[in-house]
Design a protein around this motif. Structure first.
Motif: not given
Length: 143
Positions: A46-54
């Motif tokens: 349920d965790v996504d890994i986000d790119h701060i700058v997409p």
């Protein structure tokens, strides 16, 4: 990265508490708190890994001229504040938006988010658009 761990698994280990992994580096236990919305997650799926700058934002800001190797390094960089574990809902609401169009729901994180965003853009020499710069300045006023 260590052993058989991929970038996602490394971020899950780094950003979680009490994280244990199996021989394939898959988390078997742990807890993650999404900095964007303070959601606590106990199931790593349920965790996504986000790119701060997409990635799409980076592309529009200069990454379109990079080599494939540099784009891959950007997408998987664990040495700067570019990848963080967040709730899937917050990551999906963010999408590929910049700070002029999206800011973390938890305003207490705005200062840190703006600093991370600027650091990534600076490190990779990516451009800032006018509305993005204004939004970042407003967010930094909260520091």
């Amino acid at each position: 990265m260590s052993g058989t761990c991929d970038t996602r698994e490394e971020v899950l280990k780094r950003d979680g508490t009490g994280v244990t992994v199996d021989n394939s580096c898959q988390p078997t236990a742990g807890k993650w708190t999404s900095v964007y919305d303070s959601v606590v997650i106990t199931d790593s799926s349920d965790v996504d890994i986000d790119h701060i700058v997409p990635l799409a934002e980076a592309w529009k800001s200069g990454a379109s001229t990079w080599t494939t190797a540099k784009r891959e390094e950007f997408a998987n960089n664990l040495t700067i504040s570019q990848l963080i574990a967040v709730s899937a809902s917050s990551n999906r609401s963010k999408g590929d938006k910049d700070p002029a169009s999206w800011q973390p729901p938890d305003s207490a994180i705005h200062c840190l988010y703006a600093r991370y965003w600027i650091s990534v853009k600076y490190t990779y020499k990516l451009s800032l658009q006018s509305a993005e710069k204004t939004a970042l300045q407003d967010m930094l006023d909260a520091c």
